[in-house]
Motif scaffolding. Sequence first.
Motif, PDB file in Angstrom:
ATOM      1  N   ASN A   1      14.120  30.677  -8.967  1.00 44.81           N
ATOM      2  CA  ASN A   1      13.148  29.622  -8.149  1.00 44.81           C
ATOM      3  C   ASN A   1      14.040  28.917  -7.505  1.00 44.81           C
ATOM      4  O   ASN A   1      15.137  28.152  -7.994  1.00 44.81           O
ATOM      5  CB  ASN A   1      12.174  29.100  -8.947  1.00 44.81           C
ATOM      6  CG  ASN A   1      10.890  29.887  -9.039  1.00 44.81           C
ATOM      7  OD1 ASN A   1       9.726  29.315  -9.549  1.00 44.81           O
ATOM      8  ND2 ASN A   1      10.904  31.196  -9.023  1.00 44.81           N
TER       9      ASN A   1
ATOM     10  N   ASN B   1       4.161  27.111  -6.200  1.00 47.46           N
ATOM     11  CA  ASN B   1       3.889  27.863  -7.519  1.00 47.46           C
ATOM     12  C   ASN B   1       3.285  27.015  -8.752  1.00 47.46           C
ATOM     13  O   ASN B   1       2.929  27.376  -9.656  1.00 47.46           O
ATOM     14  CB  ASN B   1       4.829  28.817  -8.086  1.00 47.46           C
ATOM     15  CG  ASN B   1       5.114  29.801  -6.913  1.00 47.46           C
ATOM     16  OD1 ASN B   1       4.414  30.400  -6.259  1.00 47.46           O
ATOM     17  ND2 ASN B   1       6.685  30.302  -6.898  1.00 47.46           N
ATOM     18  N   TYR B   2       3.908  25.674  -8.299  1.00 51.82           N
ATOM     19  CA  TYR B   2       3.501  24.702  -9.371  1.00 51.82           C
ATOM     20  C   TYR B   2       2.642  23.498  -8.723  1.00 51.82           C
ATOM     21  O   TYR B   2       2.601  23.327  -7.627  1.00 51.82           O
ATOM     22  CB  TYR B   2       5.075  24.206  -9.886  1.00 51.82           C
ATOM     23  CG  TYR B   2       5.918  25.067 -10.374  1.00 51.82           C
ATOM     24  CD1 TYR B   2       5.776  25.717 -11.579  1.00 51.82           C
ATOM     25  CD2 TYR B   2       6.753  25.678  -9.309  1.00 51.82           C
ATOM     26  CE1 TYR B   2       6.453  26.941 -11.889  1.00 51.82           C
ATOM     27  CE2 TYR B   2       7.763  26.676  -9.795  1.00 51.82           C
ATOM     28  CZ  TYR B   2       7.657  27.406 -11.007  1.00 51.82           C
ATOM     29  OH  TYR B   2       8.459  28.337 -11.459  1.00 51.82           O
TER      30      TYR B   2
ATOM     31  N   GLU C   1       9.604  27.574  -0.770  1.00 51.77           N
ATOM     32  CA  GLU C   1       8.162  28.041  -1.145  1.00 51.77           C
ATOM     33  C   GLU C   1       7.814  27.980  -2.326  1.00 51.77           C
ATOM     34  O   GLU C   1       6.797  28.115  -2.993  1.00 51.77           O
ATOM     35  CB  GLU C   1       7.865  29.437  -0.388  1.00 51.77           C
ATOM     36  CG  GLU C   1       7.971  29.494   1.199  1.00 51.77           C
ATOM     37  CD  GLU C   1       7.951  30.901   1.511  1.00 51.77           C
ATOM     38  OE1 GLU C   1       7.845  31.716   0.757  1.00 51.77           O
ATOM     39  OE2 GLU C   1       7.776  31.074   2.781  1.00 51.77           O
ATOM     40  N   ASP C   2       9.122  28.073  -3.487  1.00 52.94           N
ATOM     41  CA  ASP C   2       8.450  28.221  -4.796  1.00 52.94           C
ATOM     42  C   ASP C   2       7.820  26.992  -5.502  1.00 52.94           C
ATOM     43  O   ASP C   2       7.459  27.073  -6.637  1.00 52.94           O
ATOM     44  CB  ASP C   2      10.033  28.602  -5.694  1.00 52.94           C
ATOM     45  CG  ASP C   2      10.704  29.896  -5.246  1.00 52.94           C
ATOM     46  OD1 ASP C   2       9.723  30.785  -5.018  1.00 52.94           O
ATOM     47  OD2 ASP C   2      11.786  30.150  -5.361  1.00 52.94           O
TER      48      ASP C   2
END
Length: 253
Positions: free
Chosen positions: A87, A244-245, A240-241
């Motif tokens: 990531n 995810n959070y 972009e990762d």
Amino acid sequence: MTLQPDQNSELLNIKEAAALLKVSEASLRRWTNAGRLACMRLGAKRERRFKREDLMAFMEDRDAHQAPAPRRPSEVLLEGVAIEYGNHICTLYENDLGRLKWSVPFIQDGLRNGEGCLLIATKAVRDEVLAHIGEVWDGVPEAIEKGQLIQSDGIPDGEAMCRFVEQSVMAATRAGMRSFRLLGDMSWCLELGMSYDDLLAYEVRYNHDIARRFPLVSVCQYDVRDFSGPAVLNALKCHEDTFNYSLSRFLAS
């Protein structure tokens, strides 16, 4: 924006790589999933591609160490958030204290866990981060001496910067390290005269060529006092990762 692989590097598909190493394709899949062997993922099907130099380095390391490589954790904890290897995360801060919120525990925990750590920042920021780590852990000088902690002012050329990270990680892998952390305080780009467009192009190249190729967690932190609103927004789009959070976990006031 799509970047093409380095034209000077030969890319092998999984069948060709298996033939070169004289192993099964299943073994290659297992090793890449475990982070033992670097690979690139290309196309909509995310097919594996291997650099010949990575395969040769892996073969040399395998021959030199017959015992199985130690297992590494599958994720890194940052402010209580479990971030998977591969990531590439963006964090934002707006004061000097915020700059230390992630950088100090991220690098400190990595060093204590025996991971290779890259700290890319201006000398002033690096000195500040390492001074805070040194207040609670006395292993920084040894980590620098043995090559576990690699420091850089940055390089104002995106391709050269990616090549530096690639070579650093591969050298540390040959030295026995199995997982890595990279912390970039992105104000280094401004100090070296890098334009916003060149900075974003570097982030895209890094995301494509480096971030998912190695067992590596990458954190790029931006001082919002140094970057315009549009520049910060575009930086987030290059990571972009992060989405995810919970984005709020990566904002420091």
